[in-house]
Scaffold this motif. Sequence first.
Motif, PDB file in Angstrom:
ATOM      1  N   MET A   1     -52.895  29.282 -53.979  1.00 22.24           N
ATOM      2  CA  MET A   1     -51.711  29.373 -53.119  1.00 22.24           C
ATOM      3  C   MET A   1     -51.221  30.821 -52.885  1.00 22.24           C
ATOM      4  O   MET A   1     -51.761  31.770 -53.293  1.00 22.24           O
ATOM      5  CB  MET A   1     -50.241  28.779 -53.636  1.00 22.24           C
ATOM      6  N   GLY A   2     -50.291  31.106 -51.876  1.00 24.05           N
ATOM      7  CA  GLY A   2     -49.714  32.358 -51.586  1.00 24.05           C
ATOM      8  C   GLY A   2     -51.107  33.240 -51.118  1.00 24.05           C
ATOM      9  O   GLY A   2     -51.791  32.686 -50.232  1.00 24.05           O
ATOM     10  N   LYS A   3     -51.291  34.485 -51.624  1.00 18.26           N
ATOM     11  CA  LYS A   3     -52.384  35.200 -51.199  1.00 18.26           C
ATOM     12  C   LYS A   3     -53.616  34.725 -51.467  1.00 18.26           C
ATOM     13  O   LYS A   3     -54.634  34.950 -50.948  1.00 18.26           O
ATOM     14  CB  LYS A   3     -52.243  36.506 -52.059  1.00 18.26           C
ATOM     15  N   ARG A   4     -53.880  33.840 -52.553  1.00 21.38           N
ATOM     16  CA  ARG A   4     -55.042  33.197 -52.799  1.00 21.38           C
ATOM     17  C   ARG A   4     -55.303  31.903 -52.255  1.00 21.38           C
ATOM     18  O   ARG A   4     -56.045  31.137 -52.800  1.00 21.38           O
ATOM     19  CB  ARG A   4     -55.073  33.177 -54.373  1.00 21.38           C
ATOM     20  N   PHE A   5     -54.581  31.613 -51.401  1.00 29.56           N
ATOM     21  CA  PHE A   5     -54.581  30.085 -50.666  1.00 29.56           C
ATOM     22  C   PHE A   5     -56.022  29.990 -49.978  1.00 29.56           C
ATOM     23  O   PHE A   5     -55.876  30.894 -48.809  1.00 29.56           O
ATOM     24  CB  PHE A   5     -53.428  29.914 -49.798  1.00 29.56           C
ATOM     25  N   ARG A   6     -56.970  29.214 -50.345  1.00 27.49           N
ATOM     26  CA  ARG A   6     -58.173  29.162 -49.533  1.00 27.49           C
ATOM     27  C   ARG A   6     -58.082  28.064 -48.626  1.00 27.49           C
ATOM     28  O   ARG A   6     -59.158  28.009 -47.769  1.00 27.49           O
ATOM     29  CB  ARG A   6     -59.325  29.091 -50.686  1.00 27.49           C
ATOM     30  N   GLY A   7     -57.442  26.978 -48.952  1.00 28.84           N
ATOM     31  CA  GLY A   7     -57.531  25.782 -48.175  1.00 28.84           C
ATOM     32  C   GLY A   7     -57.121  24.539 -49.162  1.00 28.84           C
ATOM     33  O   GLY A   7     -56.615  24.644 -50.074  1.00 28.84           O
ATOM     34  N   THR A   8     -57.820  23.482 -48.363  1.00 28.56           N
ATOM     35  CA  THR A   8     -57.410  22.295 -49.158  1.00 28.56           C
ATOM     36  C   THR A   8     -58.929  21.412 -49.362  1.00 28.56           C
ATOM     37  O   THR A   8     -59.685  21.474 -48.576  1.00 28.56           O
ATOM     38  CB  THR A   8     -56.599  21.146 -48.477  1.00 28.56           C
ATOM     39  N   TYR A   9     -58.767  20.772 -50.185  1.00 27.84           N
ATOM     40  CA  TYR A   9     -59.879  19.734 -50.590  1.00 27.84           C
ATOM     41  C   TYR A   9     -59.461  18.410 -50.513  1.00 27.84           C
ATOM     42  O   TYR A   9     -58.318  17.882 -50.977  1.00 27.84           O
ATOM     43  CB  TYR A   9     -60.424  19.956 -52.338  1.00 27.84           C
ATOM     44  N   HIS A  10     -60.083  17.587 -49.828  1.00 29.74           N
ATOM     45  CA  HIS A  10     -59.485  16.172 -49.349  1.00 29.74           C
ATOM     46  C   HIS A  10     -60.082  15.403 -50.370  1.00 29.74           C
ATOM     47  O   HIS A  10     -61.412  15.125 -50.693  1.00 29.74           O
ATOM     48  CB  HIS A  10     -60.140  15.590 -47.998  1.00 29.74           C
ATOM     49  N   LEU A  11     -59.172  14.674 -51.295  1.00 30.85           N
ATOM     50  CA  LEU A  11     -59.625  13.950 -52.225  1.00 30.85           C
ATOM     51  C   LEU A  11     -60.420  12.773 -52.033  1.00 30.85           C
ATOM     52  O   LEU A  11     -61.243  11.968 -52.770  1.00 30.85           O
ATOM     53  CB  LEU A  11     -58.463  13.490 -53.186  1.00 30.85           C
ATOM     54  N   TYR A  12     -60.437  12.185 -50.812  1.00 31.31           N
ATOM     55  CA  TYR A  12     -61.146  10.896 -50.283  1.00 31.31           C
ATOM     56  C   TYR A  12     -62.296  11.446 -49.339  1.00 31.31           C
ATOM     57  O   TYR A  12     -63.232  10.794 -49.514  1.00 31.31           O
ATOM     58  CB  TYR A  12     -60.187   9.970 -49.680  1.00 31.31           C
ATOM     59  N   THR A  13     -62.182  12.200 -48.681  1.00 29.73           N
ATOM     60  CA  THR A  13     -63.179  12.559 -47.762  1.00 29.73           C
ATOM     61  C   THR A  13     -64.247  13.560 -48.185  1.00 29.73           C
ATOM     62  O   THR A  13     -65.209  13.799 -47.863  1.00 29.73           O
ATOM     63  CB  THR A  13     -62.819  13.003 -46.078  1.00 29.73           C
TER      64      THR A  13
END
Length: 526
Positions: A173-185
């Motif tokens: 999060m913040g400066k280290r926010f890279r994105g998201t991992y979709h738990l289903y796809t």
Amino acid sequence: MLYNEQEIAKRRTFAIISHPDAGKTTITEKLLLFGGAIQQAGEVRARKSSRHATSDWMEMEKQRGISVTSSVMKFSYRDYEVNLLDTPGHNDFSEDTYRTLTAVDSVLMVIDSVKGVESQTKKLLEVCRLRHTPIMTFINKLDREGREPLDLLDDIESTLKIQCAPMTWPIGMGKRFRGTYHLYTKEITFYDPEADHGVGEVVTVKGLDDPRLDELLGSQVDELRNDVELLEGAAHPFDLEEYLAGRQTPVFFGSAINTFGVQQLLDSFVQHAPGPMPRETLTRTVSPFEEAFTGFAFKIQANMDPAHRDRIAFFRICSGKFVRGMKVRHLRLGREVQIANATIFMAQDRTNVDEAYAGDIIGIHNHGTIKIGDTFTQGEDLKYTGIPNFAPEHFRKVRILNPMKSKALEKGLVQLAEEGTTQVFRPLMGADWIVGAVGMLQFDVVMHRLEHEYGVQSVYEPVSYVTARWVTGDKKRLEEFQRKEAMSLYTDGEGNLAYLAGSQWRLDNTMENWKDLVFHATREHS
Ligand code: G4P
């Protein structure tokens, strides 16, 4: 499916609830961008009314145009027709928000990742819970250093008493926010504030053990693996039925200002959120797929167009299809009315509507014949329920400065009460009207509008009431009550008997003395 049924099934009608500043306006704007209803960011923001100071509110209100976007926005997305109902940001207008929530089928809750669950969200969620409204959650501002995601879920579960089912999971999060991992796809969506919609590369992996993850995420991969492992023990898997029953909320993470995560949310929303739901009337439940047109007015808005002193009734279609020029039965008036002119609201434009379906919100031009709660049908005697008036908590006596205008004062107050701007009480004995409000800003709005629309100059005087109750019961006992308690009794804008009390103790005492009468803290619009 019949043509009408297909049309109805693709409606999605919802509102966004959040504490001020969590990002509701920003998300609204991004949703409208995806829906092609606006061309560039900033169009909604520019019209957002100030929430913090009366003077700002008045200033904005003078520029009136703002209201057009503030009530309902319709847009298409993929195969769906979405109606997004806006709710006032300021707590003082919460009555209006409650009524709007009666007209939606689901809700999107926006939470600020830095602040977690805040007071107004909690209050609004309680209203949703009463109706078992399905709730989807967006945790916003992941580009900032916020609270730990697991902590946030825990906060939602314990404060709001609803199960969380994370759908995506943030990577840093913040400066280290890279994105998201979709738990289903199992998609990794990289965050790139420079890219279109804040979305960089999207990579589908085989799961958390996939060695590509180590390459892609470097040192942050362990954190993601640990989090998801913890989640498997602690969080709930998404369960559509639980969501539709209002017991579980699917959770998405993102950064609305960068548009990141908003499309994931919208895709899931149109797929999972309910279409038009069945609704209760005094006599039976009405399915949206019934052929006959029915619906109810949940909001009246005045002066949406500065050039015309118009009043628009916002009307939720609950079943069937609306066709322009249609004749409907106005239950309260007991007669037929023709709806020659109804409006659908796009982001900034309003267009005349030729047809609309269950789930849609239409604006009906109203010359004082429509009140909040009014039901229209194609003949059947139905009355939609669940549109409440809340007992006011603040009271003022209205003293008119130009007494020649007392008729105009009466007209103004009654009309403003019908619009839900405020509540009014006329004393059984004496002449001074009392205005009752749930939030203090309502008083300023009333005075401003009395002066500008009804030409009435008046001032408020303090009055020592703190609460009100609507009173019903046996006719004889009521007459006795009216004789004995006349000094504290009033009739509201619709002529219902109300008891105003100077203290909670006094109210309790009166209720004790009149046990066979019923004292109501809320009242349905009649
Ligand atoms: P509201 O309608 O719920 O009250 O919230 P709104 O969208 O107005 O957002 C409140 C503030 O939070 C705004 O900043 C907005 O730019 C900011 N914001 C919204 N989403 C995000 C996000 O994802 N990340 C970050 N870091 N900020 C976000 P403001 O300074 O009050 O207004 P403005 O100067 O940006 O217009």
